[in-house]
Design an enzyme around this catalytic site. Structure first.
Site, PDB file in Angstrom:
ATOM      1  N   GLN A  81      34.974  84.467 -17.371  1.00  0.00           N
ATOM      2  CA  GLN A  81      34.085  83.590 -18.151  1.00  0.00           C
ATOM      3  C   GLN A  81      33.507  82.506 -17.232  1.00  0.00           C
ATOM      4  O   GLN A  81      34.237  81.874 -16.475  1.00  0.00           O
ATOM      5  CB  GLN A  81      34.830  82.921 -19.310  1.00  0.00           C
TER       6      GLN A  81
ATOM      7  N   TYR B 115      29.536  73.010 -24.198  1.00  0.00           N
ATOM      8  CA  TYR B 115      29.244  73.067 -22.759  1.00  0.00           C
ATOM      9  C   TYR B 115      27.754  73.354 -22.559  1.00  0.00           C
ATOM     10  O   TYR B 115      27.014  73.583 -23.526  1.00  0.00           O
ATOM     11  CB  TYR B 115      30.150  74.097 -22.076  1.00  0.00           C
TER      12      TYR B 115
ATOM     13  N   ARG C 186      45.510  80.522 -28.658  1.00  0.00           N
ATOM     14  CA  ARG C 186      46.794  79.813 -28.717  1.00  0.00           C
ATOM     15  C   ARG C 186      47.999  80.708 -28.989  1.00  0.00           C
ATOM     16  O   ARG C 186      49.058  80.490 -28.382  1.00  0.00           O
ATOM     17  CB  ARG C 186      46.693  78.663 -29.735  1.00  0.00           C
TER      18      ARG C 186
HETATM   19  C1  LIG Z   1      44.090  74.855 -24.168  1.00  0.00           C
HETATM   20  C2  LIG Z   1      42.840  75.571 -24.576  1.00  0.00           C
HETATM   21  C3  LIG Z   1      41.940  75.945 -23.587  1.00  0.00           C
HETATM   22  C4  LIG Z   1      40.764  76.624 -23.944  1.00  0.00           C
HETATM   23  N1  LIG Z   1      39.896  77.018 -22.957  1.00  0.00           N
HETATM   24  C5  LIG Z   1      38.777  77.723 -23.289  1.00  0.00           C
HETATM   25  C6  LIG Z   1      37.897  78.218 -22.282  1.00  0.00           C
HETATM   26  O1  LIG Z   1      38.119  78.072 -21.087  1.00  0.00           O
HETATM   27  N2  LIG Z   1      36.793  78.895 -22.706  1.00  0.00           N
HETATM   28  C7  LIG Z   1      36.523  79.129 -24.043  1.00  0.00           C
HETATM   29  O2  LIG Z   1      35.518  79.760 -24.366  1.00  0.00           O
HETATM   30  N3  LIG Z   1      37.354  78.690 -25.004  1.00  0.00           N
HETATM   31  C8  LIG Z   1      38.469  78.008 -24.665  1.00  0.00           C
HETATM   32  N4  LIG Z   1      39.343  77.605 -25.648  1.00  0.00           N
HETATM   33  C9  LIG Z   1      39.051  77.987 -27.055  1.00  0.00           C
HETATM   34  C10 LIG Z   1      39.801  79.270 -27.427  1.00  0.00           C
HETATM   35  O3  LIG Z   1      39.404  80.364 -26.627  1.00  0.00           O
HETATM   36  C11 LIG Z   1      39.555  79.662 -28.896  1.00  0.00           C
HETATM   37  O4  LIG Z   1      38.165  79.829 -29.102  1.00  0.00           O
HETATM   38  C12 LIG Z   1      40.101  78.636 -29.905  1.00  0.00           C
HETATM   39  O5  LIG Z   1      41.323  78.049 -29.462  1.00  0.00           O
HETATM   40  C13 LIG Z   1      40.367  79.281 -31.281  1.00  0.00           C
HETATM   41  O6  LIG Z   1      41.210  80.403 -31.168  1.00  0.00           O
HETATM   42  P1  LIG Z   1      42.807  80.372 -31.496  1.00  0.00           P
HETATM   43  O7  LIG Z   1      42.942  79.896 -32.910  1.00  0.00           O
HETATM   44  O8  LIG Z   1      43.252  81.785 -31.304  1.00  0.00           O
HETATM   45  O9  LIG Z   1      43.429  79.412 -30.531  1.00  0.00           O
HETATM   46  C14 LIG Z   1      40.496  76.927 -25.308  1.00  0.00           C
HETATM   47  C15 LIG Z   1      41.434  76.548 -26.287  1.00  0.00           C
HETATM   48  C16 LIG Z   1      42.589  75.886 -25.937  1.00  0.00           C
HETATM   49  C17 LIG Z   1      43.569  75.512 -27.010  1.00  0.00           C
END
Ligand SMILES: Cc1cc2nc3c(=O)[nH]c(=O)nc-3n(C[C@H](O)[C@H](O)[C@H](O)COP(=O)(O)O)c2cc1C
Length: 339
Positions: free
Chosen positions: A101, A172, A323
């Site tokens: 990414q 972003y 997560r």
């Molecule tokens: C610690 C952390 C780092 C993340 N880093 C990125 C990232 O580098 N790029 C991105 O598109 N989303 C990033 N996200 C967002 C997650 O990919 C995801 O879209 C969001 O947490 C919802 O999904 P989940 O409920 O499965 O966590 C990040 C989320 C967390 C919690």
């Protein structure tokens, strides 16, 4: 067999199941921004856990203004290719695919970075979490950014990553161009949806020429800024943008939502009840109805039944998790075993 373990094709890439580890910045990069041994271990564990595709944490394409956090990985120079090659090789041995990414922080640089320069963005719109106001990019700077993204796409392929993903979400830089809230430009790069998408079209069409027709190029797109009211990104715009993205060569679309300022929209906080899972499903359904490439849903997916339902009912083709896989690298293996 669960529908989640049915193979699927993205571009020309065949994936063994429907599970994606969504891009997650792990803050474990080396101080020189290359891949660390801790990251090698993390990614090998994720791959061994059974997830079909792993999207890396966002790697930034232009130094220093593109950096979003401490210990973030980068891809603005050829010297970063070797680390990603090692990572891709290690992930492949364990049977998963690797997606790089790529991003630029835009107005969401950390407060202490860069110490001697003002952050850049489509327009000078104050960022609420830091209180800083970025400066608007010049036309020449926009072209140099397009070059930086295209070079990063080429490096992803050179490193042996199976796919590359443009980060057009979470406030972003590229999502800031897409949204009328953060893009107030009156030149060819702002105003109409066509103009707000111009930077995406330039990156994708130029990048596609260099990486070739068959290399999968994905996007992760915001479906909302995360605020209610006039002047923000609408789902109608997102659906229309998605159609354009496919026309410009995108192989799959991951649907997410929220700016950093809109707290708890991208990653909704604890205590999700089953009916609160899949909180971006409506937007994913709308995007999927408009495009003929695979859609990836992310955000709050926790229960096997919910994930099966969103795939079986045609809301999405793949499910992405962040997560849960940070909490348990072997999480999808547990599913395979029926737990
Ligand atoms: C610690 C952390 C780092 C993340 N880093 C990125 C990232 O580098 N790029 C991105 O598109 N989303 C990033 N996200 C967002 C997650 O990919 C995801 O879209 C969001 O947490 C919802 O999904 P989940 O409920 O499965 O966590 C990040 C989320 C967390 C919690």
């Amino acid at each position: 067999m669960s529908v989640l373990f049915k193979p699927v094709t993205v571009g020309r890439l065949h994936l063994k199941n429907r599970f994606v580890r969504s891009a997650t910045n792990d803050y474990l990069g080396r101080p020189d921004r290359t891949i660390s041994e801790q990251q090698m271990e993390l990614y090998q564990d994720l791959a061994a856990g059974g997830v079909g595709v792993i999207v890396t944490g966002h790697a930034y394409v232009q130094h220093p203004l593109g950096r979003a956090s401490v210990n973030q990985n980068a891809i603005y120079n050829d010297r970063f290719v070797e680390g990603y090659r090692r990572l891709a090789d290690a992930v492949h041995i364990k049977g998963a695919a690797l997606v790089l990414q790529i991003s630029h922080a835009g107005r969401q640089t950390p407060l202490d970075w860069p110490s001697d320069q003002v952050p850049v963005a489509p327009s000078a719109v104050r960022e609420g979490t830091t209180g800083r106001t970025p400066r608007a990019l010049t036309e020449a700077e926009i072209w140099s950014l397009i070059d930086a993204y295209v070079a990063a796409m080429v490096r992803a392929k050179a490193a042996g990553c199976d796919e590359v993903q443009l980060h057009i979400a979470h406030g972003y830089l590229l999502s800031a161009f897409l949204s009328p809230y953060t893009n107030r430009r009156t030149d060819a790069w702002g105003g109409s949806l066509e103009n707000r998408c111009r930077i995406l079209r330039e990156i994708l069409t130029r990048g596609r020429r260099l990486v070739g027709e068959s290399y999968p190029v994905l996007v992760k797109i915001n479906s909302t800024d995360g605020f209610a009211g006039e002047g923000y990104l609408t789902l109608a715009d997102v659906v229309a943008a998605a159609r354009g993205l496919v026309e410009w060569g995108v192989s799959a679309i991951e649907v997410s939502g929220g700016h950093r300022e809109a707290k708890g929209v991208m990653s909704r906080l604890k205590g999700l009840q089953v009916e609160q899972e899949a909180y971006v499903a409506d937007a994913a359904r709308a995007v999927k109805a408009a495009v003929n490439v695979p859609v990836i849903l992310v955000g709050g997916l926790r229960s096997l039944s919910v994930m099966e339902d969103v795939v079986a009912s045609g809301v999405t083709d793949l499910v992405a998790l962040s997560r849960p896989l940070s909490a348990n690298r072997n999480w999808s293996t547990a599913f395979v075993r029926g737990r």
